[in-house]
Design an enzyme around this catalytic site. Sequence first.
Site, PDB file in Angstrom:
ATOM      1  N   PHE A   1       0.819  -1.223   0.000  1.00 41.16           N
ATOM      2  CA  PHE A   1       0.000   0.000   0.000  1.00 41.16           C
ATOM      3  C   PHE A   1       0.845   1.261   0.000  1.00 41.16           C
ATOM      4  CE2 PHE A   1      -1.931  -3.341   2.725  1.00 41.16           C
ATOM      5  CZ  PHE A   1      -2.801  -3.843   1.779  1.00 41.16           C
TER       6      PHE A   1
ATOM      7  N   THR B   1     -10.136  -9.998 -10.558  1.00 46.12           N
ATOM      8  CA  THR B   1      -9.162  -9.241  -9.759  1.00 46.12           C
ATOM      9  C   THR B   1      -9.552  -7.760  -9.715  1.00 46.12           C
ATOM     10  OG1 THR B   1      -7.726  -9.077 -11.691  1.00 46.12           O
ATOM     11  CG2 THR B   1      -7.250 -10.836 -10.147  1.00 46.12           C
TER      12      THR B   1
ATOM     13  N   GLY C   1      -5.870   0.085  -8.904  1.00 42.14           N
ATOM     14  CA  GLY C   1      -5.598  -0.274  -7.510  1.00 42.14           C
ATOM     15  C   GLY C   1      -5.846   0.849  -6.523  1.00 42.14           C
ATOM     16  N   GLU C   2      -5.802   2.074  -6.989  1.00 42.66           N
ATOM     17  CA  GLU C   2      -5.924   3.202  -6.064  1.00 42.66           C
ATOM     18  C   GLU C   2      -7.127   4.080  -6.399  1.00 42.66           C
ATOM     19  OE1 GLU C   2      -1.683   4.652  -4.929  1.00 42.66           O
ATOM     20  OE2 GLU C   2      -1.531   3.718  -6.896  1.00 42.66           O
TER      21      GLU C   2
END
Lengths: 338, 748
Positions: free
Chosen positions: B244, B642, B712-713
Amino acid sequence: MRPFTYERVDSATAAIAAFGAGAVGAASERQYLAGGTTLIDLMKLDVMRPQTVIDINALDRTALGRVETNDQGLRLGALAHMSEVADHPVIKRDYPMIAQSLELAASPQIRNMATLGGNVLQRTRCPYFRDVSYAECNKRIPGSGCAALDGFNRSHAVLGVSDACIATYPGDFGQALIALDAMVELRGRNGDRKLPFGALHRPPGGNPEIETALLPGEIITGFAIAAAPWLRRSLYLKIRDRQSYEFALASAAIALDMGKNQIVQEVRIALGGVASVPWRARSAERALQGRRLNEQTARAAADTAFADANPHEHNLFKVGLGKRTLVRALLQAATMEL
Amino acid sequence: MAADAAPEPKANMGQPVPRLDARLKVTGEARYAADFPVGNPAYAFLVTSAIAKGRIIRLDTESARAVPGVLDILTQDNTAELKEVKFGSGGASTSIQKLGPEIAHDGQIIAMVVADTFEAAREAAYKVKATYAEDKPSATFGDEGLKEEDATKVSERHKHVPKVGDADAALASADVLVDAEYGTPTQHHNPIELFATTCVWNGGQLTIYEPTQFVYGLKNSLAKKMDVAPENVRAISPYVGGAFGSKGQFTPRTGLVALAAKKLNRPVKLVVTRDQGFTTATYRAETRHHIRLGARRDGKITGYSHEGWEITSRPDAYVVAGVEDSARIYGFGAVQTKVNAVHADRNTPGFMRSPPVVPYIYALESAMDELAARLAIDPVELRRINDTMHDPITGKPYSSRSLMRCYDEAAKAFDWSRRNPEPRSMRDGDWFIGLGCATAVYPTHVGPAAARVRMLANGEVQVQIAAHEIGNGAYTVIGQMAAERLGVPLSSVKVELGDSSLPPAPVAGGSNTTASACSAVLKACDAIRVRLARSVATTDRGRAAGFAADNGQEMRADLFRRLGVGAIEEYAEFIPRGGKPDAVKQLYAGQVAMTGGPNGEKLMYAFGAEFVEVRINALTREIRVPRIVGAFAAGRLMNTRTARSQYMGGMIWGISSALHEATEIDKARARYVNDNLADYLVPVNADIDRVEVILVPEEDHEVNPAGVKGIGELANVGTAAAVANAVYHAIGIRIRELPIRIEKLLDA
């Protein structure tokens, strides 16, 4: 964690003999090990540094781990696990407050390991107590001061505190025991004795390092709760920052015997998350005795319960939240369907 | 449930194949850094400072050295040979790299004990006694002794912030003005895998096992730290157990472990404890914001002013400067922004999932909701009125943008139309109900990358690239790209990642991995196709080039026969549009230059819309979140399984950020108080109810050859604002400082 000697005993007598006449309480160089959910934790943190750990898990569970219920009341063996008691059908039905106080505590894994005797002796979650890098903690190092007084004290107590310590008693089950006038059964070097549960814990005063009335080597063997008309209308309400696996910001244990027209015959009230020890709110009980239970009387009782509150910078909200929690718990108890 | 987890691909979406490494991970076979067996390791344990500011007067190691099994104790006296790796060069971080005598922050490393066993090292570490001369520290906002600077004057990364038109004038003449201040707390990543380092010297060769988001960065920084040539260092990190952002930068412990291993001529293993991780790695700094947002009566925004303040350490001007992104997302009219670095006696903050946008978009999206309430315009409609396909600052077009489609799809699924706009108007028994929404946005980054792909005549494919599996599904999507391109089943593809002996990929940060790595892999695969195609006569080439989509096996065998080789291997370097010609060379040296976001000829961003329902108890004010719905559009999705998982995890983190997470600081002592997973709250299962993800199709051929935007963010951005907006709707209290805890809701 530091090196220590591990001893395993198979009877209470052997345990007491193994303990010897050492110092009392947390500072002792000898400690009993039951579920280990507090002791091992604090040993890893270097807060507790026993030289000898005496494992009492092999003690006779038929005597010390048993749950007995009958017309006279309830007896809980001190080695019974939290999960067993929380799941017990009779306790769930007849003593809902007890079942709830256990089920709302910790996580399933911890409840499977932790015993009732160990549970009531669980030590505070004060971060300054649990982190040895803080030089000031009167509970760890008598006379060193209290970092929580001018530190981050959101989780700390507002009732029963002193200038030496404002640490919160973290347990839930203890609130149920004190509310229900439980007796705690002890065995020690001088034989067996009984103590009202309310006399087991000592408020911090000037000596926060002394937390209980236990004598050196004394073992809790069980808890007894006498049958009473208020047990079935009882509950434990716990308010916290998340919905599971978290200590109470405020909690209330209520047992209520209600007559016609919502008149309170008898009520038992304990408060958690807000006090230095398991906390019985007797003034609130008196305020409700013989009165009609409604939002107004509940609020008045809650005000009484927190009249002597002594909050600090970050826990002022606990006074208001504690009152609201008590009001909600009382109203919820009043509307329980039996 | 299975169908939920594997959404049916829509247009421009890949198959929901399960992660290639799923079984390895759930069975414990996947090897994380500390799992690698090394011969005869010694174990290290850190000793950290108990004060935040001052000096060590005396460090007593005598009783520690007496613990049986202790081999060495590194202190300020025997570590001088370690070189400085400065902040910003090679991504080094945390303010002080020497072990004393100066103490610059809480929990600074002051010694490291090395022993034959972990237990001996720990016991000895407890026995190291430091005596300090303590100065009064400045912890955070509101304290005395802070130093505030205009970030554009001191930050290496942010020399300009967006500005256009005369915002003050626009705000002065606006029909409706929101003028509000917001705040976000310190947060720590707390990946479940602890920070760990194992170093093994073999002659002059150093091998390091450390969970990292950038093996090439680690390799080069460590080489610098140890004053050895980079080719003598190999960094291995095939799986990272959560990062992260916390494992992207080089931090001081790493050099200590390498030095201890060198001195002892023996492998040394360190696993940093949870609480030590709070102070020896990085974190998300607390921020403050002053926003002014002006609009016409009809909802058109005419002016936006946003000033941010960010806490950082004394020496390092680390800021995230999220106005770079927030200033682009609506047709604002006039814009002015400013970012301030506020230096305190703290360790240096660093990247944490969606670093710039999480705090800045929280503030902006809260202000947008306040503006909607002030205008009596539906919050979704306010976004529609101010939707734009162009950068309000430069006029550059977006490469693609599907914000309103996300809003419309999520609003429909959420049944937004049931919302009574009046605060405190919806109730279910003892619980107030609140509905809120906000925009999610994340810049699309892409970086240079190199890959090696080998194809055997039997169709087996090997892909090598030093990209990183940090839970992002990198093995899987990179494998999918190669399988698709070379016309083989995914089961024939073997992917190797996370090793600095492989061709380099950028840091797994900024959500660039899929875009960068897949673009390089695609290039290498295409080179293999070209070589195969060239092996046949001109007339056949068309068909041969298309063998992937054709009858694969037979054609391929034939082509290999004609070439007379057993395997074809291609190495390819990918440099994104706008990247420098020497970008891959720089990458080998551990330097990565990303492009994208606001920086290219077009704006490149992914968008989403999130809707939250909260319930608040009328008496005790606990907040519950029974439902959250998010719709997201981010170019090509390689794998819907995913992708959904990323979005779902992001939204849950967003809820966490709104209601739970905060690193509490003892202001008198400038120390982190809740530095453990029991007291640093994140949601448990009981806190998370329905989480619904909608994948909105979007096609964008301009962002990169793979056509993917980073995801992802994205989904953890805006969530906190959506929750805060729902809380306002439920109970009529506007919370402008996170997290939203019970005590903030008691006075109403």
